[in-house]
Motif scaffolding. Structure first.
Motif, PDB file in Angstrom:
ATOM      1  N   UNK A  73       0.877  -1.133  -0.180  1.00  0.00           N
ATOM      2  CA  UNK A  73       0.071  -0.134  -0.106  1.00  0.00           C
ATOM      3  C   UNK A  73       0.791   1.197   0.182  1.00  0.00           C
ATOM      4  N   UNK A  74       0.768   2.094  -0.948  1.00  0.00           N
ATOM      5  CA  UNK A  74       1.650   3.173  -1.127  1.00  0.00           C
ATOM      6  C   UNK A  74       1.000   4.581  -1.111  1.00  0.00           C
ATOM      7  N   UNK A  75       1.777   5.608  -0.633  1.00  0.00           N
ATOM      8  CA  UNK A  75       1.136   6.707  -0.581  1.00  0.00           C
ATOM      9  C   UNK A  75       1.815   7.601  -1.366  1.00  0.00           C
ATOM     10  N   UNK A  76       1.518   8.679  -2.132  1.00  0.00           N
ATOM     11  CA  UNK A  76       2.096   9.602  -2.921  1.00  0.00           C
ATOM     12  C   UNK A  76       2.058  11.042  -2.171  1.00  0.00           C
ATOM     13  N   UNK A  77       3.213  11.927  -2.645  1.00  0.00           N
ATOM     14  CA  UNK A  77       3.173  13.176  -1.881  1.00  0.00           C
ATOM     15  C   UNK A  77       2.098  13.971  -2.329  1.00  0.00           C
ATOM     16  N   UNK A  78       1.277  13.596  -3.186  1.00  0.00           N
ATOM     17  CA  UNK A  78      -0.092  14.555  -3.327  1.00  0.00           C
ATOM     18  C   UNK A  78      -1.161  13.918  -2.591  1.00  0.00           C
ATOM     19  N   UNK A  79      -0.959  12.771  -1.694  1.00  0.00           N
ATOM     20  CA  UNK A  79      -2.174  12.219  -1.096  1.00  0.00           C
ATOM     21  C   UNK A  79      -2.651  11.140  -1.422  1.00  0.00           C
ATOM     22  N   UNK A  80      -2.503  10.780  -2.875  1.00  0.00           N
ATOM     23  CA  UNK A  80      -2.946   9.644  -3.348  1.00  0.00           C
ATOM     24  C   UNK A  80      -2.502   8.504  -2.733  1.00  0.00           C
TER      25      UNK A  80
END
Length: 105
Positions: A73-80
């Motif tokens: 499960x990954x989270x991107x810097x834009x919150x996605x």
């Protein structure tokens, strides 16, 4: 420590020297979502940027001398956030190919 364990730790620690060591010089990362590929330098720069972080340690589903699969499960810097299934091919003890399939969360 397996290749995927080493790679996942290097990503977590932003350890570019280990990534340089683990990724084959002919490495390609294929994005299932758009059909494009990037190489070794591009993936290391992307990871180093901090744009993508694992929310929990990836779960290695299978690994042998030829291939590996993990889920994260990954989270991107834009919150996605995405659930990501990754397929790896190994050559000469290094990752030469990686392809992901991702589902938005």
């Amino acid at each position: 420590m397996s290749i995927l364990e080493r790679m996942n730790k290097a990503i977590e620690d932003l350890d570019t020297s280990t990534m340089e060591e683990i990724l084959h010089d002919d490495f390609k990362f294929h994005f299932h979502s758009n059909g494009k590929s990037i190489g070794k330098t591009d993936i290391i720069e992307w990871v180093k940027s901090g744009d993508v972080k694992n929310e929990v340690p990836p779960r290695i589903l299978f690994e042998n001398n030829d291939v590996g699969f993990d889920h994260s499960i990954v989270k991107f810097s834009d919150g996605k956030r995405q659930a990501v299934m990754a397929h790896y091919k190994f050559q000469d003890g290094k990752i030469i190919f990686m392809e992901t399939g991702a589902t938005d969360l």
